[in-house]
Design a protein around this motif. Sequence first.
Motif, PDB file in Angstrom:
ATOM      1  N   ARG A 186      18.066 -46.100 -13.476  1.00 29.79           N
ATOM      2  CA  ARG A 186      17.963 -44.865 -12.706  1.00 29.79           C
ATOM      3  C   ARG A 186      16.785 -44.015 -13.229  1.00 29.79           C
ATOM      4  NH1 ARG A 186      20.258 -40.045 -13.265  1.00 29.79           N
ATOM      5  NH2 ARG A 186      21.690 -40.654 -14.913  1.00 29.79           N
ATOM      6  N   PHE A 187      16.672 -43.921 -14.553  1.00 28.51           N
ATOM      7  CA  PHE A 187      15.551 -43.162 -15.113  1.00 28.51           C
ATOM      8  C   PHE A 187      14.213 -43.860 -14.872  1.00 28.51           C
ATOM      9  CE2 PHE A 187      18.563 -40.873 -18.026  1.00 28.51           C
ATOM     10  CZ  PHE A 187      18.261 -39.612 -17.558  1.00 28.51           C
ATOM     11  N   PHE A 188      14.281 -45.185 -14.753  1.00 27.18           N
ATOM     12  CA  PHE A 188      13.058 -45.951 -14.533  1.00 27.18           C
ATOM     13  C   PHE A 188      12.546 -45.806 -13.117  1.00 27.18           C
ATOM     14  CE2 PHE A 188      11.444 -50.088 -12.923  1.00 27.18           C
ATOM     15  CZ  PHE A 188      10.222 -50.112 -13.580  1.00 27.18           C
ATOM     16  N   GLU A 189      13.477 -45.572 -12.198  1.00 27.48           N
ATOM     17  CA  GLU A 189      13.150 -45.652 -10.768  1.00 27.48           C
ATOM     18  C   GLU A 189      11.845 -44.972 -10.386  1.00 27.48           C
ATOM     19  OE1 GLU A 189      16.996 -46.265  -7.863  1.00 27.48           O
ATOM     20  OE2 GLU A 189      16.627 -44.306  -8.721  1.00 27.48           O
ATOM     21  N   MET A 228      12.851 -38.403 -28.969  1.00 30.13           N
ATOM     22  CA  MET A 228      11.520 -38.980 -29.114  1.00 30.13           C
ATOM     23  C   MET A 228      11.364 -39.643 -30.487  1.00 30.13           C
ATOM     24  SD  MET A 228       8.756 -39.124 -27.171  1.00 30.13           S
ATOM     25  CE  MET A 228       7.139 -39.863 -27.494  1.00 30.13           C
ATOM     26  N   PHE A 229      11.839 -38.982 -31.529  1.00 26.43           N
ATOM     27  CA  PHE A 229      11.652 -39.646 -32.830  1.00 26.43           C
ATOM     28  C   PHE A 229      12.669 -40.756 -33.050  1.00 26.43           C
ATOM     29  CE2 PHE A 229      14.969 -37.962 -35.584  1.00 26.43           C
ATOM     30  CZ  PHE A 229      15.138 -36.627 -35.287  1.00 26.43           C
ATOM     31  N   LEU A 230      13.809 -40.665 -32.365  1.00 31.47           N
ATOM     32  CA  LEU A 230      14.754 -41.791 -32.445  1.00 31.47           C
ATOM     33  C   LEU A 230      14.157 -43.040 -31.791  1.00 31.47           C
ATOM     34  CD1 LEU A 230      18.195 -40.105 -31.697  1.00 31.47           C
ATOM     35  CD2 LEU A 230      17.144 -40.632 -33.899  1.00 31.47           C
ATOM     36  N   PHE A 231      13.225 -42.819 -30.874  1.00 33.74           N
ATOM     37  CA  PHE A 231      12.489 -43.941 -30.288  1.00 33.74           C
ATOM     38  C   PHE A 231      11.317 -44.352 -31.170  1.00 33.74           C
ATOM     39  CE2 PHE A 231       8.676 -44.823 -27.582  1.00 33.74           C
ATOM     40  CZ  PHE A 231       8.917 -46.186 -27.435  1.00 33.74           C
ATOM     41  N   LEU A 232      10.506 -43.373 -31.588  1.00 33.97           N
ATOM     42  CA  LEU A 232       9.282 -43.721 -32.324  1.00 33.97           C
ATOM     43  C   LEU A 232       9.589 -44.391 -33.659  1.00 33.97           C
ATOM     44  CD1 LEU A 232       7.002 -40.594 -31.725  1.00 33.97           C
ATOM     45  CD2 LEU A 232       6.850 -42.838 -30.642  1.00 33.97           C
ATOM     46  N   TYR A 233      10.650 -43.931 -34.320  1.00 34.22           N
ATOM     47  CA  TYR A 233      11.039 -44.548 -35.591  1.00 34.22           C
ATOM     48  C   TYR A 233      12.386 -45.236 -35.423  1.00 34.22           C
ATOM     49  CZ  TYR A 233       7.046 -42.517 -37.915  1.00 34.22           C
ATOM     50  OH  TYR A 233       5.764 -42.218 -38.299  1.00 34.22           O
ATOM     51  N   SER A 234      12.467 -45.997 -34.358  1.00 35.39           N
ATOM     52  CA  SER A 234      13.715 -46.630 -33.947  1.00 35.39           C
ATOM     53  C   SER A 234      14.421 -47.347 -35.091  1.00 35.39           C
ATOM     54  CB  SER A 234      13.413 -47.628 -32.826  1.00 35.39           C
ATOM     55  OG  SER A 234      14.583 -48.220 -32.370  1.00 35.39           O
ATOM     56  N   GLY A 235      13.657 -48.064 -35.892  1.00 39.58           N
ATOM     57  CA  GLY A 235      14.243 -48.886 -36.941  1.00 39.58           C
ATOM     58  C   GLY A 235      14.955 -48.087 -38.021  1.00 39.58           C
ATOM     59  N   ASP A 236      14.642 -46.804 -38.111  1.00 41.01           N
ATOM     60  CA  ASP A 236      15.240 -45.979 -39.171  1.00 41.01           C
ATOM     61  C   ASP A 236      16.656 -45.516 -38.838  1.00 41.01           C
ATOM     62  OD1 ASP A 236      12.753 -46.201 -40.226  1.00 41.01           O
ATOM     63  OD2 ASP A 236      12.324 -44.055 -40.365  1.00 41.01           O
ATOM     64  N   TYR A 254       9.183 -51.640 -23.594  1.00 38.71           N
ATOM     65  CA  TYR A 254      10.099 -51.144 -24.631  1.00 38.71           C
ATOM     66  C   TYR A 254      11.527 -51.003 -24.095  1.00 38.71           C
ATOM     67  CZ  TYR A 254       6.277 -49.999 -27.847  1.00 38.71           C
ATOM     68  OH  TYR A 254       5.221 -50.068 -28.709  1.00 38.71           O
ATOM     69  N   GLY A 255      11.594 -50.603 -22.822  1.00 38.14           N
ATOM     70  CA  GLY A 255      12.919 -50.363 -22.253  1.00 38.14           C
ATOM     71  C   GLY A 255      13.642 -51.660 -21.976  1.00 38.14           C
ATOM     72  N   PHE A 256      13.222 -52.371 -20.931  1.00 36.51           N
ATOM     73  CA  PHE A 256      13.929 -53.596 -20.560  1.00 36.51           C
ATOM     74  C   PHE A 256      13.594 -54.727 -21.528  1.00 36.51           C
ATOM     75  CE2 PHE A 256      13.310 -51.260 -16.443  1.00 36.51           C
ATOM     76  CZ  PHE A 256      14.555 -50.672 -16.495  1.00 36.51           C
ATOM     77  N   GLY A 257      12.315 -54.797 -21.907  1.00 33.54           N
ATOM     78  CA  GLY A 257      11.932 -55.843 -22.853  1.00 33.54           C
ATOM     79  C   GLY A 257      12.508 -55.604 -24.252  1.00 33.54           C
ATOM     80  N   GLY A 258      12.902 -54.369 -24.522  1.00 31.84           N
ATOM     81  CA  GLY A 258      13.528 -54.061 -25.809  1.00 31.84           C
ATOM     82  C   GLY A 258      12.587 -54.215 -26.986  1.00 31.84           C
ATOM     83  N   MET A 259      11.298 -54.107 -26.716  1.00 33.29           N
ATOM     84  CA  MET A 259      10.361 -54.224 -27.824  1.00 33.29           C
ATOM     85  C   MET A 259      10.436 -52.981 -28.718  1.00 33.29           C
ATOM     86  SD  MET A 259       6.304 -55.090 -27.689  1.00 33.29           S
ATOM     87  CE  MET A 259       5.584 -53.453 -27.540  1.00 33.29           C
ATOM     88  N   LEU A 286       6.620 -37.228 -18.390  1.00 33.18           N
ATOM     89  CA  LEU A 286       6.683 -38.186 -19.497  1.00 33.18           C
ATOM     90  C   LEU A 286       8.118 -38.421 -19.932  1.00 33.18           C
ATOM     91  CD1 LEU A 286       3.834 -36.545 -21.611  1.00 33.18           C
ATOM     92  CD2 LEU A 286       3.647 -38.660 -20.323  1.00 33.18           C
ATOM     93  N   SER A 287       9.009 -37.614 -19.458  1.00 32.02           N
ATOM     94  CA  SER A 287      10.365 -37.581 -19.997  1.00 32.02           C
ATOM     95  C   SER A 287      11.280 -38.739 -19.581  1.00 32.02           C
ATOM     96  CB  SER A 287      11.005 -36.239 -19.617  1.00 32.02           C
ATOM     97  OG  SER A 287      12.318 -36.140 -20.062  1.00 32.02           O
ATOM     98  N   PRO A 288      11.377 -39.059 -18.288  1.00 32.95           N
ATOM     99  CA  PRO A 288      12.400 -40.040 -17.889  1.00 32.95           C
ATOM    100  C   PRO A 288      12.241 -41.401 -18.555  1.00 32.95           C
ATOM    101  CG  PRO A 288      11.596 -38.831 -15.988  1.00 32.95           C
ATOM    102  CD  PRO A 288      10.694 -38.481 -17.124  1.00 32.95           C
ATOM    103  N   SER A 289      11.020 -41.853 -18.737  1.00 31.78           N
ATOM    104  CA  SER A 289      10.839 -43.194 -19.306  1.00 31.78           C
ATOM    105  C   SER A 289      11.401 -43.291 -20.724  1.00 31.78           C
ATOM    106  CB  SER A 289       9.357 -43.578 -19.304  1.00 31.78           C
ATOM    107  OG  SER A 289       8.960 -43.847 -17.973  1.00 31.78           O
ATOM    108  N   ILE A 290      11.228 -42.242 -21.507  1.00 33.36           N
ATOM    109  CA  ILE A 290      11.776 -42.278 -22.866  1.00 33.36           C
ATOM    110  C   ILE A 290      13.299 -42.335 -22.796  1.00 33.36           C
ATOM    111  CG2 ILE A 290      11.937 -41.045 -25.068  1.00 33.36           C
ATOM    112  CD1 ILE A 290       9.139 -42.167 -24.472  1.00 33.36           C
ATOM    113  N   HIS A 291      13.865 -41.587 -21.882  1.00 29.50           N
ATOM    114  CA  HIS A 291      15.318 -41.654 -21.700  1.00 29.50           C
ATOM    115  C   HIS A 291      15.740 -43.044 -21.256  1.00 29.50           C
ATOM    116  CE1 HIS A 291      15.161 -37.284 -22.031  1.00 29.50           C
ATOM    117  NE2 HIS A 291      16.468 -37.316 -22.202  1.00 29.50           N
ATOM    118  N   SER A 292      14.943 -43.625 -20.376  1.00 27.31           N
ATOM    119  CA  SER A 292      15.267 -44.967 -19.884  1.00 27.31           C
ATOM    120  C   SER A 292      15.263 -45.978 -21.032  1.00 27.31           C
ATOM    121  CB  SER A 292      14.255 -45.372 -18.816  1.00 27.31           C
ATOM    122  OG  SER A 292      14.524 -46.667 -18.349  1.00 27.31           O
ATOM    123  N   ILE A 293      14.258 -45.863 -21.881  1.00 22.23           N
ATOM    124  CA  ILE A 293      14.138 -46.800 -23.010  1.00 22.23           C
ATOM    125  C   ILE A 293      15.350 -46.685 -23.927  1.00 22.23           C
ATOM    126  CG2 ILE A 293      12.805 -47.270 -25.111  1.00 22.23           C
ATOM    127  CD1 ILE A 293      10.271 -46.382 -23.438  1.00 22.23           C
TER     128      ILE A 293
END
Lengths: 765, 765
Positions: free
Chosen positions: B651-654, B600-608, B686-691, B631-638
Amino acid sequence: MAKIADRYLGVDTWKVVENGFDRDRNRVSESIFSLGNEYMGVRAYPEEGYGGDSLVGSYFNGLFEEIEVAAHYKGIIRFLRFMVGAVDWLYARISVDGETLDLATSRFDDFRRELDFKRGKYVRSFVWQLAGGRRLRLTFERFVSMNVSNLGCQRIVFEPLNFSGRVDVRTGLDFSVVHEDQGRCFWQSVRHGREDGVTAMLGKTIRTKNRLYSGFALDVPDAVRTELVEADRFIGQDVTIRLTQGEASTFDKFVFNCAEKEPSATNDQLWSAGLRHTKAYVSASYADLERRQADYWENVWKESDIVIEGDPDNQQGIRFCIFNLYQTYHGDNPGFNIGAKGLTGEAYRGLAFWDTESYCLPFYIFNNPRAAKSLLEFRYKSLPHALERAKELDCAGAFYPIATIDGTESCDLWQHSNLQLHVGTAVAYGIRHYVGMTDDLEFLYGKGLEMLVQISRFYATRGQWGQKTGLYGYFGVMGPDEFQLMVNNNCYLNLMAKKLFEYTLEVIGRMSREAGEAFEALAGRLGLTEDEQADWRLKAEKMKIPQDPETGIYEEHDGFFDMPHLDIHSIPVTEFPLYSHWSYDRLYRYDMIKQPDVLMFLFLYSGDYPLAEKIANYEYYEPRCIHESSLSPSIHSILAAEIGKGEEAYRFFEFATRLDLDNYNRNTREGLHTTSIAAAWMNIVYGFGGMRSDGDRLVLRPTIPAQWDRYSFPISYKESKLLVEVDKHQASIKVVSGRPVDLTIYGQALSVDSSGVTVELKQLV
Amino acid sequence: MAKIADRYLGVDTWKVVENGFDRDRNRVSESIFSLGNEYMGVRAYPEEGYGGDSLVGSYFNGLFEEIEVAAHYKGIIRFLRFMVGAVDWLYARISVDGETLDLATSRFDDFRRELDFKRGKYVRSFVWQLAGGRRLRLTFERFVSMNVSNLGCQRIVFEPLNFSGRVDVRTGLDFSVVHEDQGRCFWQSVRHGREDGVTAMLGKTIRTKNRLYSGFALDVPDAVRTELVEADRFIGQDVTIRLTQGEASTFDKFVFNCAEKEPSATNDQLWSAGLRHTKAYVSASYADLERRQADYWENVWKESDIVIEGDPDNQQGIRFCIFNLYQTYHGDNPGFNIGAKGLTGEAYRGLAFWDTESYCLPFYIFNNPRAAKSLLEFRYKSLPHALERAKELDCAGAFYPIATIDGTESCDLWQHSNLQLHVGTAVAYGIRHYVGMTDDLEFLYGKGLEMLVQISRFYATRGQWGQKTGLYGYFGVMGPDEFQLMVNNNCYLNLMAKKLFEYTLEVIGRMSREAGEAFEALAGRLGLTEDEQADWRLKAEKMKIPQDPETGIYEEHDGFFDMPHLDIHSIPVTEFPLYSHWSYDRLYRYDMIKQPDVLMFLFLYSGDYPLAEKIANYEYYEPRCIHESSLSPSIHSILAAEIGKGEEAYRFFEFATRLDLDNYNRNTREGLHTTSIAAAWMNIVYGFGGMRSDGDRLVLRPTIPAQWDRYSFPISYKESKLLVEVDKHQASIKVVSGRPVDLTIYGQALSVDSSGVTVELKQLV
């Protein structure tokens, strides 16, 4: 240790005496002057009714009610069970010419009450100042028979000092008592009536359908009128007694109570058996029953008295402890256990904890081995519940509950009931201890081993393998130290489980050699396999026992050494008890501990550990312990004595024997600290006496506190009875009855017989 | 991930359609076809009454009742607060010649219902087979107005296919609804009556005294009789309508609901204001209101539609998500929040969690910044409660509750309410995120910084220093991963607290430079000192962030790497959800995690974090995660998309967009997973768009799933509106309105204006 005596009662080495009545302390005194005979207990509430603060507490061992609790998750209990307040069988409302006696409002003087350890009797007297200057002396006596468990006796003596007249007594059986904690009465009347001089009621609890027969007969020579009274959940008699100036009129009430938990007996059977037994006492003499009671207690003191010379406070204190241990439990009734408050109050809901095996059992092993065995049989009887409970927790074998009245788990705080696993190891230790001291192989090779196997199965399925260390241990547990709520590899638990596995395997080996046939039958019945024994062996070998190799200090659990430090002396006294003043979660994140944990196993398996380790661990853990368990100081005292800190040992001992007499914890009003009372006994025998009983031979290393001139204590050991006497200079140990025994005294192997041995006292360190 | 679709509904990219009625699925459909407008929500229960399984759920945002809970310890909540089921304002009992309509028992055919995303309307129709072969078509329409929050409209159309006659309708307002979870009704009637064509009732909850005015007016051209009906907590009208074969008779009901939590308004004021507003709709035209509703939704889709070509399932799914996000919350009413189930059921008691800031806020920031700000203002409004709660926990500053409806803590499981500290850091992250994307310095330099300071104070007092490491961190906590119940130094929490301190100090620095005077005033009011800033700086520096230096893997908490391993694929599917099948304590002693924590924090502070660390941690934690949080699969998908695992990302997005449409968790019957719906939006953008939006510049790294032909999504960013369009080969980004913006696309800094830029898609790893 922020424990300060609240001195109030006078000191008498064979009694508790209160001169004068203090309304604010009435409830404390109700606890202290409680009576019990293992079967039933009754607080010293004023039976004539009291408008002030009072808890009308009458309890029957094992009798319980339950309420359903909302349980969201599997493994969390659904029924809260508790010892239910029962019939007020002493009920006696007293009036003279319409004036009703109530110590909360009536005028009176010359109040005195005493609890007599030699007679097992509670006596209270005062002079009631009636209208018109009339003075009536009343003396209330009561005792619960140690000879006939069901029997309770009450005597009221009326002595008009300056008038003649009449007194009206409404006596009876009141089932409408309110269980204070739950705020309601749980009894309903099944049957009641008067037959052949007996007035009786059969009550039943609402959910559990526990039944209680209560019946009484009276002996009132000066009665001039008797009339039956029936009301809601009450039956009794109105008695009018003629009073003659200067003469004593007695009112004797004999009550037979019979509790029944099994549903198989019919109400008719209970009723007629109850009546029959009660009738037998119609012709009984109060004086005879009183004498038999005194005989019983005389024998208790002959068997179990600890004499302390030069310290009347602790002499009284330890006798109060021994008196209450016998009152609470003496093994006449298998299937009973010892609640944390005994039979003296509602607190802790009458539930038994690991205290039974860890703190109380030694007293019984060394004073009354039959009672010790009965306690272990409670655990055997509840084995089916423990098997069921293990399943609820997704484990095999037997999981013994942290708090129970009937063998089922009854702690509604999941963090305790699901995470505190150490009752099972305590039971196993108890079996080992009992058998080691008594050689009762019949018990060991039957119920004992069956429990050991089932307990081992639980610990072999509840534990797990550390991924990094490759070691076995218990994750997500709370050890004895309840200030570390959910930890991994609690050192105490791991060590106790390791010893459990080893002992179970040892007993299996020994029994298969010594009683092969019986062993095969038992193993077959239990489905015991070689594979599971190999599994236990491996887990015992690979058990994680974290210890700092440099200092020798055991780490209480994974990560304990990194827990934030708190100087416990910096906590303001006003914040104690912390449970009431700190946010619940805050209690659990310091290196502060509530009670001995590592130190506990250094005591229980004393022989395994070198003195240097005991010193190192004591020095580390003692300053971190706040003793928010009344079981804590005595263990510290015992270890302090062992490592040569005599003054500190005495300081920790100070409150042990008088915890309730001096209301140290300010909560004696809720009931006595019955299991702590047993710790006081251990404190003397293991602490100053230096006894250790975890090895093959009994060990003694006597010391004497500077404050004492002389002390002595008896020990039952392997069917012999020993007396240990210690004075300022020497200790003498002799066999009082039975065969000579082998002991280790100050590290020296000695055989002791009836002529005894005398040794000089030694400095331990 | 043992999540399997339960396909049932047909696919339509702008609607949800159910053809035919399945009694066993009625309750699932009631959730899916729910309507809401942020102010109120109503499940798609049959308003004519239903004898089968149904939850008559009508809710008002923030309206709550409470019950007292037994609390033993300080810091554990005493009141359980919950969104209370309220008036059934659609109530309509229908009968023809004594035959009563009930889909549980009546005969009917041609059943169809649909939820129209473009019109914001729920329509249901079927043909009722009456006695004697008579066929009556009924069409029920309803919508809750997005333009006038208080307004709900109902239309019933009666079309007799082969007869003429009459239909009787009892319409009304039913306050006697039972809150199912608590098994009782919490409403009492304060006032009711009929005045000037309006029938109304003012209801009040029992303990909280929340009030709710509900009044209605009818428009029934073919009515031949109308009569007032009054009953217990019910007021309504009996209406008889003339039916003519082949002709449609309409029944229109306009309901004005007004919820009031403040006690200051008098009943008279509420009553007369309610009547006045209701009367305004007596003359309203259903068609007009319907048109305005469609206009509103047209605008929503213009602003926020995500288009997916080549995948109608997910196209429908994401529109269902966006539709429900707007239905649940769009920021018209400050002081509202987003319950885990929105306004669609009683589950999770209507409480808001950290989901709001962690999962929902991004949707609003990038679609409706005003609504995002309103969400943060909920936290500002409840700051006094958070200050109070921190005190209860013996801490300073503000502690935001893990579950709340009114700003107070309302989770009755102490292990969550007292140990889960991460809501505060989520709020701080939300402030940072919102301000970063909108440059709303007015908010930051006022309410924002005040919250940041108070939140920092909490984290500076709740944390402690490790004794061995000398590092700062949080002991006795539960992180986002709820399968590790009570741990030390949860890596996520420590990191988030470190970032919190840093950000607060950064804002203080910035504001003191940029708005010195206002800063001094704020600092003075808050008593902000240099010393405490130094303290925060030190704690941020010394915060423990445990990481294995060799592998780069962050340790979720102290000792996690030694937690016993469990191959999660070895768990039988029948044991899911584990909360229902495993002993509660068993959940917490493996290296199995419930939901992303380190990830989760590797996503939230991705740039770090460098990509290599993301890969290493994903490879380690993903196989240990069982996703028992929706709430879990989407973060994994991203994260999977980011590290080049496109297939795994899909698969996680499905299940993300169709979690409720296909009832993946088999519990949609309880209500929609409203906050997970927001995760589905994040999953695409965030996932496919890579934002990524955690740095100074907005980052895009678009990819496209193999299953899609083309997709596009809009973004509001710094007062500009962007459109991102991605096909199989390239991505184009353009400013649709507002000024040009600076972006980083595939690592390249670009300025984008209305003419847009187009880049080739790149492989990420």
